[in-house]
Design a protein around this motif. Structure first.
Motif, PDB file in Angstrom:
ATOM      1  N   ASN A 192       0.774  -1.234   0.000  1.00 24.23           N
ATOM      2  CA  ASN A 192       0.000   0.000   0.000  1.00 24.23           C
ATOM      3  C   ASN A 192       0.807   1.287   0.000  1.00 24.23           C
ATOM      4  N   LEU A 193       2.025   1.292  -0.497  1.00 23.19           N
ATOM      5  CA  LEU A 193       2.801   2.523  -0.598  1.00 23.19           C
ATOM      6  C   LEU A 193       2.991   2.883  -2.057  1.00 23.19           C
ATOM      7  N   ASP A 194       2.402   4.005  -2.449  1.00 22.41           N
ATOM      8  CA  ASP A 194       2.659   4.473  -3.802  1.00 22.41           C
ATOM      9  C   ASP A 194       3.708   5.579  -3.736  1.00 22.41           C
ATOM     10  N   GLU A 195       4.010   6.172  -4.881  1.00 26.14           N
ATOM     11  CA  GLU A 195       5.076   7.186  -4.933  1.00 26.14           C
ATOM     12  C   GLU A 195       4.735   8.420  -4.100  1.00 26.14           C
ATOM     13  N   VAL A 196       3.473   8.803  -4.046  1.00 24.36           N
ATOM     14  CA  VAL A 196       3.070   9.962  -3.237  1.00 24.36           C
ATOM     15  C   VAL A 196       3.289   9.662  -1.749  1.00 24.36           C
ATOM     16  N   ASP A 197       2.918   8.456  -1.322  1.00 25.31           N
ATOM     17  CA  ASP A 197       3.155   8.070   0.071  1.00 25.31           C
ATOM     18  C   ASP A 197       4.647   8.154   0.403  1.00 25.31           C
ATOM     19  N   ARG A 198       5.482   7.654  -0.485  1.00 28.55           N
ATOM     20  CA  ARG A 198       6.935   7.677  -0.269  1.00 28.55           C
ATOM     21  C   ARG A 198       7.455   9.114  -0.175  1.00 28.55           C
ATOM     22  N   LYS A 199       6.924   9.996  -1.016  1.00 31.61           N
ATOM     23  CA  LYS A 199       7.337  11.403  -0.958  1.00 31.61           C
ATOM     24  C   LYS A 199       6.919  12.029   0.368  1.00 31.61           C
ATOM     25  N   ILE A 200       5.725  11.719   0.817  1.00 31.05           N
ATOM     26  CA  ILE A 200       5.261  12.237   2.113  1.00 31.05           C
ATOM     27  C   ILE A 200       6.166  11.734   3.232  1.00 31.05           C
ATOM     28  N   LEU A 201       6.496  10.450   3.199  1.00 30.62           N
ATOM     29  CA  LEU A 201       7.377   9.883   4.227  1.00 30.62           C
ATOM     30  C   LEU A 201       8.749  10.551   4.211  1.00 30.62           C
TER      31      LEU A 201
END
Length: 154
Positions: free
Chosen positions: A3-12
């Motif tokens: 459940n981690l997309d590129e937007v999630d990774r950027k937020i993290l």
């Protein structure tokens, strides 16, 4: 990773650099609106991707201290004896990190104390008195060359 997309990774990545970054600022950086970013942050928290938020302290401004890495081997590596060691280590405030490692030693401890005398006392009265201790070797930190504390999100 689930459940981690590129937007999630950027937020993290953004929150890992500065946990005080507000959703509006993150949204601006990502070209999004605040609400979906806020909802993603809440999901990342509830799903356990974000465990907590911490302040990184400048310990040199608080009080003098030294950091020591202690390599510990046990006489016997039975599961229950290793668990007992970990239970005891968990009670020592001086131990700020503890890793179970493979190789010559069983554990790597990061120990923070006021000075060398305090480390000697800690090693002699706390670590060496634990049952099943085989050997303890120490490395004293002279200078911190890098301490990024970040996870390299790819």
């Amino acid at each position: 990773m689930e459940n981690l997309d590129e937007v999630d990774r950027k937020i993290l990545r953004i929150l890992e650099r500065d946990a005080k970054t507000v959703a509006k600022s993150i949204a601006d950086q990502l070209g999004m609106t605040k609400t979906p970013v806020y909802e993603r942050i809440k999901r990342l928290e509830s799903d356990g991707f974000i465990k907590n938020y911490k302040a990184v302290l400048d310990t040199s401004k608080i009080e003098p201290s030294i950091t020591v890495f202690s390599f510990v081997s046990l006489d016997a590596q039975k599961g229950s004896l290793m668990d007992d060691f970990l239970d005891n280590i968990g009670l020592f405030n001086e131990v700020t990190e503890c890793y179970v490692v493979g190789g010559e030693f069983d554990f790597l401890l990061k120990v923070t104390v006021k000075n060398l005398d305090a480390y000697y006392d800690f090693a002699k009265t706390r670590i060496a008195t634990l049952p099943n201790i085989g050997a303890v070797k120490s490395a004293f930190v002279l200078n911190v060359a890098k301490n990024s504390r970040h996870f390299p999100l790819l």
